[in-house]
Design a protein around this motif. Structure first.
Motif, PDB file in Angstrom:
ATOM      1  N   MET A 121       0.811  -1.204  -0.048  1.00 17.24           N
ATOM      2  CA  MET A 121      -0.039  -0.025  -0.045  1.00 17.24           C
ATOM      3  C   MET A 121       0.912   1.264   0.024  1.00 17.24           C
ATOM      4  SD  MET A 121      -3.026   0.999   0.088  1.00 17.24           S
ATOM      5  CE  MET A 121      -4.327   2.185   0.347  1.00 17.24           C
ATOM      6  N   LEU A 122       1.872   1.134   0.853  1.00 19.49           N
ATOM      7  CA  LEU A 122       2.801   2.335   1.133  1.00 19.49           C
ATOM      8  C   LEU A 122       3.761   2.467  -0.243  1.00 19.49           C
ATOM      9  CD1 LEU A 122       4.134   4.690   2.542  1.00 19.49           C
ATOM     10  CD2 LEU A 122       5.710   3.260   3.384  1.00 19.49           C
ATOM     11  N   ARG A 123       3.966   1.454  -0.764  1.00 20.96           N
ATOM     12  CA  ARG A 123       4.748   1.373  -1.838  1.00 20.96           C
ATOM     13  C   ARG A 123       4.007   2.009  -3.373  1.00 20.96           C
ATOM     14  NH1 ARG A 123       5.466  -2.116  -6.266  1.00 20.96           N
ATOM     15  NH2 ARG A 123       7.382  -2.013  -7.161  1.00 20.96           N
ATOM     16  N   ASN A 124       2.792   1.666  -3.322  1.00 22.48           N
ATOM     17  CA  ASN A 124       2.083   1.959  -4.461  1.00 22.48           C
ATOM     18  C   ASN A 124       1.717   3.651  -4.502  1.00 22.48           C
ATOM     19  OD1 ASN A 124       1.687  -0.579  -5.563  1.00 22.48           O
ATOM     20  ND2 ASN A 124      -0.281  -1.153  -4.430  1.00 22.48           N
ATOM     21  N   GLN A 125       1.321   3.983  -3.016  1.00 27.89           N
ATOM     22  CA  GLN A 125       1.038   5.514  -2.919  1.00 27.89           C
ATOM     23  C   GLN A 125       2.338   6.332  -3.153  1.00 27.89           C
ATOM     24  OE1 GLN A 125      -1.973   6.531  -2.354  1.00 27.89           O
ATOM     25  NE2 GLN A 125      -1.198   8.685  -2.399  1.00 27.89           N
ATOM     26  N   LEU A 126       3.353   5.865  -2.673  1.00 28.57           N
ATOM     27  CA  LEU A 126       4.821   6.290  -2.990  1.00 28.57           C
ATOM     28  C   LEU A 126       4.874   6.688  -4.420  1.00 28.57           C
ATOM     29  CD1 LEU A 126       7.388   7.806  -1.808  1.00 28.57           C
ATOM     30  CD2 LEU A 126       8.282   5.579  -1.775  1.00 28.57           C
ATOM     31  N   LEU A 127       4.575   5.631  -5.308  1.00 26.46           N
ATOM     32  CA  LEU A 127       4.809   5.775  -6.494  1.00 26.46           C
ATOM     33  C   LEU A 127       3.985   6.682  -7.340  1.00 26.46           C
ATOM     34  CD1 LEU A 127       5.151   1.925  -7.527  1.00 26.46           C
ATOM     35  CD2 LEU A 127       7.044   3.987  -7.539  1.00 26.46           C
ATOM     36  N   VAL A 128       2.596   6.621  -6.700  1.00 23.39           N
ATOM     37  CA  VAL A 128       1.939   7.861  -7.060  1.00 23.39           C
ATOM     38  C   VAL A 128       2.097   9.064  -6.932  1.00 23.39           C
ATOM     39  CG1 VAL A 128      -0.701   8.683  -6.840  1.00 23.39           C
ATOM     40  CG2 VAL A 128      -0.316   6.246  -7.059  1.00 23.39           C
ATOM     41  N   GLU A 129       2.332   9.469  -5.783  1.00 24.73           N
ATOM     42  CA  GLU A 129       3.140  10.889  -5.323  1.00 24.73           C
ATOM     43  C   GLU A 129       4.474  11.119  -6.268  1.00 24.73           C
ATOM     44  OE1 GLU A 129       1.299  12.699  -3.582  1.00 24.73           O
ATOM     45  OE2 GLU A 129      -0.041  11.330  -2.734  1.00 24.73           O
ATOM     46  N   LEU A 130       5.436  10.204  -6.529  1.00 24.61           N
ATOM     47  CA  LEU A 130       6.385  10.385  -7.231  1.00 24.61           C
ATOM     48  C   LEU A 130       6.056  10.900  -8.740  1.00 24.61           C
ATOM     49  CD1 LEU A 130       8.967   7.465  -6.018  1.00 24.61           C
ATOM     50  CD2 LEU A 130       9.210  10.269  -5.592  1.00 24.61           C
ATOM     51  N   ARG A 131       5.313  10.011  -9.231  1.00 25.16           N
ATOM     52  CA  ARG A 131       4.821  10.282 -10.548  1.00 25.16           C
ATOM     53  C   ARG A 131       4.168  11.761 -10.398  1.00 25.16           C
ATOM     54  NH1 ARG A 131       3.560   4.847 -10.944  1.00 25.16           N
ATOM     55  NH2 ARG A 131       1.289   5.287 -10.234  1.00 25.16           N
ATOM     56  N   ARG A 132       3.272  12.175  -9.485  1.00 19.66           N
ATOM     57  CA  ARG A 132       2.445  13.150  -9.548  1.00 19.66           C
ATOM     58  C   ARG A 132       3.292  14.460  -9.208  1.00 19.66           C
ATOM     59  NH1 ARG A 132      -1.727  13.069  -4.936  1.00 19.66           N
ATOM     60  NH2 ARG A 132      -2.804  11.729  -6.531  1.00 19.66           N
ATOM     61  N   ALA A 133       4.329  14.483  -8.569  1.00 20.95           N
ATOM     62  CA  ALA A 133       5.477  15.328  -8.470  1.00 20.95           C
ATOM     63  C   ALA A 133       6.144  15.565  -9.680  1.00 20.95           C
ATOM     64  CB  ALA A 133       6.491  15.227  -7.403  1.00 20.95           C
ATOM     65  N   CYS A 134       6.496  14.701 -10.561  1.00 16.14           N
ATOM     66  CA  CYS A 134       7.342  14.896 -11.810  1.00 16.14           C
ATOM     67  C   CYS A 134       6.668  15.847 -12.805  1.00 16.14           C
ATOM     68  CB  CYS A 134       7.728  13.549 -12.215  1.00 16.14           C
ATOM     69  SG  CYS A 134       9.032  12.762 -10.968  1.00 16.14           S
ATOM     70  N   THR A 135       6.270  16.970 -12.661  1.00 19.64           N
ATOM     71  CA  THR A 135       5.601  17.555 -13.654  1.00 19.64           C
ATOM     72  C   THR A 135       6.603  18.436 -14.597  1.00 19.64           C
ATOM     73  OG1 THR A 135       5.220  19.691 -12.211  1.00 19.64           O
ATOM     74  CG2 THR A 135       3.661  18.310 -12.113  1.00 19.64           C
ATOM     75  N   ILE A 136       6.072  18.878 -15.693  1.00 19.68           N
ATOM     76  CA  ILE A 136       7.167  19.546 -16.302  1.00 19.68           C
ATOM     77  C   ILE A 136       7.785  20.664 -15.880  1.00 19.68           C
ATOM     78  CG2 ILE A 136       7.412  21.052 -18.593  1.00 19.68           C
ATOM     79  CD1 ILE A 136       7.066  18.039 -19.120  1.00 19.68           C
ATOM     80  N   LYS A 137       6.927  21.454 -15.107  1.00 21.18           N
ATOM     81  CA  LYS A 137       7.409  22.763 -14.238  1.00 21.18           C
ATOM     82  C   LYS A 137       8.332  22.281 -13.297  1.00 21.18           C
ATOM     83  CE  LYS A 137       5.531  26.089 -11.049  1.00 21.18           C
ATOM     84  NZ  LYS A 137       4.472  26.735 -10.547  1.00 21.18           N
ATOM     85  N   ASN A 138       8.135  21.174 -12.580  1.00 22.74           N
ATOM     86  CA  ASN A 138       9.006  20.614 -11.585  1.00 22.74           C
ATOM     87  C   ASN A 138      10.393  20.237 -12.073  1.00 22.74           C
ATOM     88  OD1 ASN A 138       7.549  21.547  -9.157  1.00 22.74           O
ATOM     89  ND2 ASN A 138       6.507  19.276  -9.172  1.00 22.74           N
ATOM     90  N   LEU A 139      10.112  19.511 -13.392  1.00 25.20           N
ATOM     91  CA  LEU A 139      11.481  19.070 -13.768  1.00 25.20           C
ATOM     92  C   LEU A 139      12.423  20.062 -14.156  1.00 25.20           C
ATOM     93  CD1 LEU A 139      10.107  15.998 -15.867  1.00 25.20           C
ATOM     94  CD2 LEU A 139      11.245  15.766 -13.784  1.00 25.20           C
TER      95      LEU A 139
END
Length: 260
Positions: free
Chosen positions: A1-19
């Protein structure tokens, strides 16, 4: 559960603006400093160039850099009451822990690359380009050592990796303290300002007390003072760890406040 949510948050954070912002932090700041010192400075060895690159601009901005890497995104979600809305599909503990780990991982990676990539460029690539003109070392030249210099005895790469990790770990601690403060303080400006103020105010205090070897700046970027025993760099670091543990315990007891 934690691993899945962590992957979701990492993908969500990797926006073009943030990159783009992370790339600017990693590449632009060292490049600006390199251009400033490429002429008019006297260097004997590549490691001196590296130490000069990660001096001045990066130490001055360090507490601000570790905050802007991820925490503005979390603050925006916090203001939009995402913590309240997500409780229906993921536990509060998992959600907050995944946010904290995302903050730590991204901050640690960006700060590590901010230090390590200039090291690789200066030590292994720049000598082939010949941009920096090195002064020959003679017997009358004394090159002062700085803290962590003894690691060069184990190889340049060992020095670069360990020092980059040291700066990265400190960045994670500062950003995690700011993250915990965001959870517990109603005023986000105060929460994000406290680590920044501690860093700079404590630098001033240690200077006034004539103990610069214990300042946050000189223990993370020890290129402005002569070599100190390695244990000195742990003094402010351990203090920050204690603060972080206290905040963690306090946060665990006040989870209801996170949803306000």
């Amino acid at each position: 559960m934690l691993r899945n949510q962590l992957l979701v948050e990492l993908r969500r954070a990797c926006t073009i603006k943030n990159l783009l912002m992370w790339s600017a932090i990693i590449l632009l700041l060292p490049t600006i400093r390199f251009c400033m010192i490429s002429e008019g400075y006297q260097f004997y060895k590549p490691v001196e160039v590296f130490q000069e690159i990660v001096s001045a601009i990066i130490p001055l901005l360090f507490p601000a850099l570790v905050i802007v890497i991820y925490l503005p995104s979390f603050l925006q979600e916090q203001r939009n009451k995402f913590i309240t809305y997500t409780r229906t599909r993921v536990s509060l503990n998992i959600y907050i822990l995944s946010k904290g780990l995302t903050n730590a991982l991204l901050t640690g990676l960006v700060i590590f690359l901010l230090i390590f990539l200039p090291f690789v460029f200066i030590m292994y690539l720049e000598p082939n380009l010949g941009i920096i003109l090195y002064t020959p070392i003679d017997k009358n030249v004394h090159i002062p050592n700085v803290t962590f210099s003894h690691l060069l005895l184990y190889g340049d790469l060992t020095y670069g990796l360990i020092y980059s990790l040291w700066v990265s770990i400190n960045g994670v601690v500062y950003s995690t303290i700011a993250f915990m403060l965001l959870l517990n303080l109603n005023n986000p400006f105060v929460a994000l300002s406290i680590p920044f103020l501690f860093y700079h105010v404590f630098n001033f205090v240690t200077g006034v007390l004539n103990i610069p070897m214990f300042s946050p700046l000189s223990t993370i970027f020890p290129f402005n003072i002569e070599e100190q025993p390695l244990w000195t760099v742990l003094v402010p670091f351990l203090f920050l760890l204690i603060v972080l543990i206290v905040l963690f315990v306090f946060s665990a007891r006040n989870q209801k406040e996170w949803m306000i």
